[in-house]
Design an enzyme around this catalytic site. Structure first.
Site, PDB file in Angstrom:
ATOM      1  CG  ASN A  23      -1.747   1.114   1.254  1.00 35.27           C
ATOM      2  OD1 ASN A  23      -1.335   2.149   1.355  1.00 35.27           O
ATOM      3  ND2 ASN A  23      -3.133   0.855   1.074  1.00 35.27           N
ATOM      4  CB  SER A  46      -6.056   1.342  -4.057  1.00 30.99           C
ATOM      5  OG  SER A  46      -6.429   2.907  -3.930  1.00 30.99           O
ATOM      6  CD  GLU A  47      -5.778   3.879   1.603  1.00 29.23           C
ATOM      7  OE1 GLU A  47      -4.899   3.237   0.743  1.00 29.23           O
ATOM      8  OE2 GLU A  47      -5.390   4.913   1.974  1.00 29.23           O
ATOM      9  CG  ASN A  48     -10.093   3.436  -3.410  1.00 25.82           C
ATOM     10  OD1 ASN A  48      -9.015   3.005  -3.219  1.00 25.82           O
ATOM     11  ND2 ASN A  48     -10.728   4.001  -4.336  1.00 25.82           N
ATOM     12  CB  SER A  88     -10.091  -2.614   1.558  1.00 25.95           C
ATOM     13  OG  SER A  88      -9.077  -1.680   1.191  1.00 25.95           O
TER      14      SER A  88
END
Lengths: 220, 235
Positions: A23, A46-48, A88
């Protein structure tokens, strides 16, 4: 000579290993994706809600439904999967991400991090930073060594904390420090940027640090 | 059962009241329920507590409800893109509760799943843990966080059928699936309305039990916050 943003990103890219799920934060950390060695398989999270993030799209091919955590338009790869924010952060909190690279306002010799708020001045929020530092196996900070001439490597953070004893490596424009978060033995200077002296580092660093016996000077 | 309503206003009829808690899906401006937010603005309900990862930008998303001062409190993880928000917060007009993004996502998931609280490592040793119960498990310290529910959840999906089954598209999924489960009433705006049976049952992201009302939003604008591209390399 201090390292440029690209040289700092290139140095951070040396922390990548084949097969890693990684990340990358906003700013210099995002540049690390330009320095993934060819032939190395690294999947960017991607943390979304995306794993296997591709490069920016060609002009005219932007998709409003396809953005990274910095809200920038990105693309899909053969390896891509999409999921909810809960899944996520399950990946992140559950320790499934190998490496996170992020920016910082302040870091201490024991690996404390502050990077989300300046009381009374800046109200942005922590986004996913607190979850990332709490859950990711190895956390690397990339930041300028000083801000307006003041050290950012401190004994104690003056700003609200993002996490305590969570940072494993700090890459600045002048040097690289490792932090023993597990053993609690503190911070060690392991590399100097080309042309930077130990005296300059001592002058610009408030945090206590040891000097590695095999201290290297590197052009990055 | 046909859950399709003719427009956003009718889909929200009878469920809005002053002082209520509202969840709004989306990450940045991606996957936000735009026409439902605009309808809430027009219906003038006020003193809202809004749970949403972000607060929109000036002139779009939840920025619309900030302009009209309909929001009393925000529960969010990141509000850095909204100047109006910063002004209202720093002047004390607006209350703000910051949650780490993963904690926020899990609080909503837990709320929808009937879990009143859970423990997480996120935020231990920071102001986020102030006043909350701490407990050690297997040698590490965790902080207790509460599940979240809302009076109404508004979400955006790519496709919805007459039963309320939803499919999201790419990263526009984000917070929408959890929020759909955590609203006492969930209203979904969908880009495409299809008949029951038209979505492969294996491909449904949100089962219709979580969705009470659907409105067709075929032409909802999809703003891009940060348009980034790379040059085409000449052949």
């Amino acid at each position: 000579m201090a390292w440029t943003r690209d040289q700092m990103a290139a140095r951070a890219a040396k922390e990548l290993r084949d097969g890693f799920y990684v990340n990358l934060g906003i700013g210099i950390p995002t540049l690390v994706s330009n320095f993934i060695p060819s032939g190395m398989n690294v999947q960017l999270q991607s943390e979304n809600g995306m794993l296997g993030m591709g490069p920016f799209p060609f002009e005219g091919e932007e998709d409003a439904d396809l953005i990274n955590a910095g809200k920038q338009t990105v693309t899909e790869l053969q390896t891509t999967s999409y999921f909810s924010s809960a899944d996520s952060f399950g990946m992140i909190r559950g320790g499934h991400i190998d490496l996170a690279i992020l920016g910082a306002m302040e870091v201490t010799e024991r690996g404390d991090l502050a990077n989300w708020m300046i009381p009374g001045k800046m109200v942005k929020g922590m986004g996913g930073a607190m979850d990332l530092v709490a859950g990711v196996k190895r956390v690397v900070v990339v930041m300028e060594h000083t801000a307006k001439g003041q050290p950012k490597l401190l004994h104690k953070c003056t700003l609200p904390l993002t996490g305590t004893a969570v940072i494993d490596l700090v890459i600045t424009d002048l040097a690289v420090f490792s932090i023993d978060t597990a053993g609690g033995t503190g911070m060690t200077l392991v590399e100097l940027a080309d042309g930077v002296t130990l005296d300059e580092i001592k002058d610009k660093t408030e945090a206590s640090f040891k000097v590695a016996p095999d201290l290297k000077t590197k052009a990055a | 059962m046909n859950k399709i309503f003719p427009d956003a206003r009718s889909a929200l009829a009878g469920i809005l009241k002053d002082g209520m808690t509202l969840m709004a899906g989306g990450f940045g401006l991606c996957g936000i329920p735009q026409i439902l937010i605009a309808a809430i603005r027009d219906l003038k309900v006020k003193d809202l507590t809004v749970i949403s990862n972000n607060a929109g930008v000036d002139g779009a998303g939840l920025g619309l409800l900030l302009e009209t001062r309909q929001i009393r409190k925000m529960i969010s993880s990141y509000v850095g893109e909204n100047k109006l928000f910063e002004r209202q917060y720093l002047s004390g007009e607006l209350e703000l509760e910051f949650n780490p993004q993963g904690t926020l996502a899990e609080r909503i998931r837990a709320g929808g799943a009937g879990i009143p609280a859970f423990f997480t490592k996120t935020g231990v040793g920071t102001i986020i843990a102030d006043g909350k119960e701490l407990r050690d498990f297997d040698g590490a310290t965790y902080v207790m966080e509460r599940g979240l529910v809302a009076d109404v959840a508004i979400v955006h999906a790519y496709k919805g059928d007459t039963e309320g089954n939803l499919v999201y598209r790419k990263t526009a999924r984000n917070f929408n699936p959890m929020m759909a489960t955590a609203g006492k009433v969930t209203v979904a705006e969908v880009e495409h309305v299809v008949a029951a049976g038209d979505i492969d049952p294996e491909a449904i992201h949100t089962p219709g039990i979580f969705v009470q009302r659907i409105v067709h939003a075929p032409n909802a604008a999809k703003p891009i916050e940060k348009r980034t591209t790379r040059p085409r390399i000449a052949a």
